[in-house]
Design an enzyme around this catalytic site. Structure first.
Site, mmCIF file in Angstrom:
data_model
loop_
_atom_site.group_PDB
_atom_site.id
_atom_site.type_symbol
_atom_site.label_atom_id
_atom_site.label_comp_id
_atom_site.label_asym_id
_atom_site.label_seq_id
_atom_site.Cartn_x
_atom_site.Cartn_y
_atom_site.Cartn_z
ATOM 1 N N THR A 102 -23.693 -30.275 -45.737
ATOM 2 C CA THR A 102 -24.017 -31.542 -45.064
ATOM 3 C C THR A 102 -25.468 -31.931 -45.321
ATOM 4 O O THR A 102 -25.776 -33.095 -45.602
ATOM 5 C CB THR A 102 -23.765 -31.407 -43.550
ATOM 6 O OG1 THR A 102 -22.369 -31.214 -43.324
ATOM 7 C CG2 THR A 102 -24.221 -32.645 -42.806
ATOM 8 N N CYS A 146 -4.601 -36.583 -31.451
ATOM 9 C CA CYS A 146 -4.267 -35.736 -30.303
ATOM 10 C C CYS A 146 -5.121 -34.474 -30.244
ATOM 11 O O CYS A 146 -5.225 -33.836 -29.201
ATOM 12 C CB CYS A 146 -2.796 -35.326 -30.371
ATOM 13 S SG CYS A 146 -1.658 -36.652 -30.756
#
Length: 472
Positions: A70, A321
């Site tokens: 990252t 979910c």
């Protein structure tokens, strides 16, 4: 316990473990110092850089080590954009880039820059021509990943790189998922990757900036890593990362890729046969060898992942979910595919065929169990019993039905739609009221899977109204 989430983090490679332990004794000193211990550490760092550069396919002086993949992406994006500020302030990226690219783009936009997003097809693959069409006179950088982290689709990086080179625009490639399987082809300008994706230790990233690419490191100046990555190098981890990446360039990697591809092909073929109402997503041809993703209608993704965990399988998901934000994966959303009940299986090196077979054995029963708990009928598209379900409101007119699913989270809105679609005549409509963001994605996907017509949506006071017309 079978670990099927190598796309998140691959198990530590045996070579990495050996190199890590050995370098803890030899590589603890500061490689910038001139005394004996420092010189020894410097030799290890230089050797690691040369090994990593050879594995990537670049010059050693083009590659630096960063604290993470990252960090490498953020540094690569900001460094190129800053250096090319006079050329323009537009960043172009595909709609399915890793969140690290998207976050960097948001920071760039907040600072006054602009960005363009290139759409993908239903398999998650970008068209090189669409990238070229998105290039404007003020485009400073293009970012296209080599392979997608959620669905495994490989991107036409070599073709995109050629088009970018013709336009004089640098291309940044997030190669985190593909680098374990080989070098990234093409005339790309910047490349970022992360060691824990190929079996190296976490906390090591790679940033490659090819010669001739304008680059201006951002943040406070530092003498480490050519001034492009601040802080003391984690030398033992770097040595282990480079050693494991070099080990993956041996002939056995190609054989293992073929073996895993065959196992993934079996999952892709068998899951839809064993489990009703499943959509396998991602490009069936242009894809990583070890990764497959599928989505199950009428299934709560978090519950399914919990059941798989209890059965001994570690997998991941892009379902809303399973997210605290309740927003579906941006990758699945960009593809326009089903998000509920989403399962990503990514097989690490050495996965046994028997483990895949057992996964195929237990999956159907687990999905069936989750659906039963959610009250899904055996054949949801058939006419329901005469009594209306609790969430069904009086019909809006002849041949129309309204289902109030406000306050219900995925996959309940789609389940309620499936329960009542048989109540309206062919040509009639069902309107689903929902304030769940996933419904915007999953109801149209359900229509495609069940051969019904998705009419569209309109805003209502507490959410949206999704209109479906019965065709079969």
């Amino acid at each position: 316990m079978p670990y099927f989430d190598a796309a998140s983090a691959a198990p530590l490679h045996p070579v990495a473990r050996e190199a890590l332990l050995a370098s803890l004794d030899e590589g603890w000193a500061d490689p910038a110092r001139l005394y004996r211990e420092g010189r020894r550490a410097r030799l290890l760092l230089d050797a690691a850089r040369e090994a990593a550069a050879e594995a990537v396919g670049c010059r050693p002086d083009e590659l630096i080590f960063t604290p993470s993949g990252t960090h490498a992406v953020h540094s690569g994006v900001s460094g190129v954009l800053a250096a090319r500020r006079r050329a323009g302030r537009r960043l172009v990226h595909s709609a399915v880039e890793h969140s690290s690219v998207l976050h960097a783009a948001e920071v760039h936009e907040a600072a006054g820059g602009t960005r363009g997003e290139v759409a993908v097809n239903g398999a998650g693959r970008v068209a090189a021509g669409d990238v070229a069409a998105a290039l404007t006179g003020d485009t400073a950088l293009v970012a296209v990943q080599s392979a997608n982290h959620e669905v495994g689709t490989e991107q036409p990086v070599e073709e995109v790189a050629g088009l970018c080179q013709e336009a004089g625009v640098p291309l940044l490639v997030d190669a985190a998922q593909s680098l374990p399987w080989g070098q990234v082809p093409g005339a790309w300008s910047v490349l970022a990757a992360s060691a824990h994706k190929w079996g190296g230790p976490p906390g090591v990233g790679l940033l490659v900036v090819r010669k001739g690419t304008r680059f201006a490191p951002q943040g406070p100046a530092d003498e480490r890593e050519s001034g492009r990555s601040a802080g003391f190098e984690n030398l033992p981890a770097i040595v282990a990362a480079a050693a494991s990446l070099r080990a993956l360039r041996g002939p056995e990697t190609s054989a293992e890729a073929s073996r895993l591809r065959a196992l993934v092909d079996r999952i892709r073929a068998r899951v839809p046969e064993l489990v009703p109402d499943v959509e396998v997503v991602g490009d069936p041809v242009h894809r990583l060898p070890h990764l497959v993703t599928f989505s199950c209608l009428y299934v709560d993704g978090e519950t399914l992942l919990g059941e798989l965990d209890r059965a001994g399988f570690s997998v991941s998901s892009g379902s809303s979910c399973t997210s605290s934000t309740l927003i579906p994966s941006h990758v699945l959303r960009a593809m326009g595919v089903l998000s509920e009940g989403n399962v990503r299986v990514s097989l690490p090196y050495g996965t046994a065929e028997a483990e895949v077979e057992r996964f195929l054995e237990v999956l159907p029963g687990l999905v069936r169990s989750v659906r039963e708990r959610l009250g899904v009928p055996a054949r949801p598209v058939e006419a329901a019993p005469a009594t209306a379900p609790p969430q069904a409101a009086p019909a809006a007119g002849p041949g129309d039905l309204v289902v109030d699913a406000l306050g219900k989270r995925c996959p309940i809105p789609v389940i309620e739609l499936a329960k009542v679609i048989g109540r309206v005549p062919v040509g009639g409509t069902v309107t689903v009221l929902s304030d769940d963001e996933a419904a915007r994605q999953d109801i149209p996907a359900w229509c495609t899977m069940r051969e019904q017509e998705y009419v569209g949506e309109r805003a209502v006071e507490r959410g949206a109204a999704y209109v479906v017309r019965r065709r079969v």
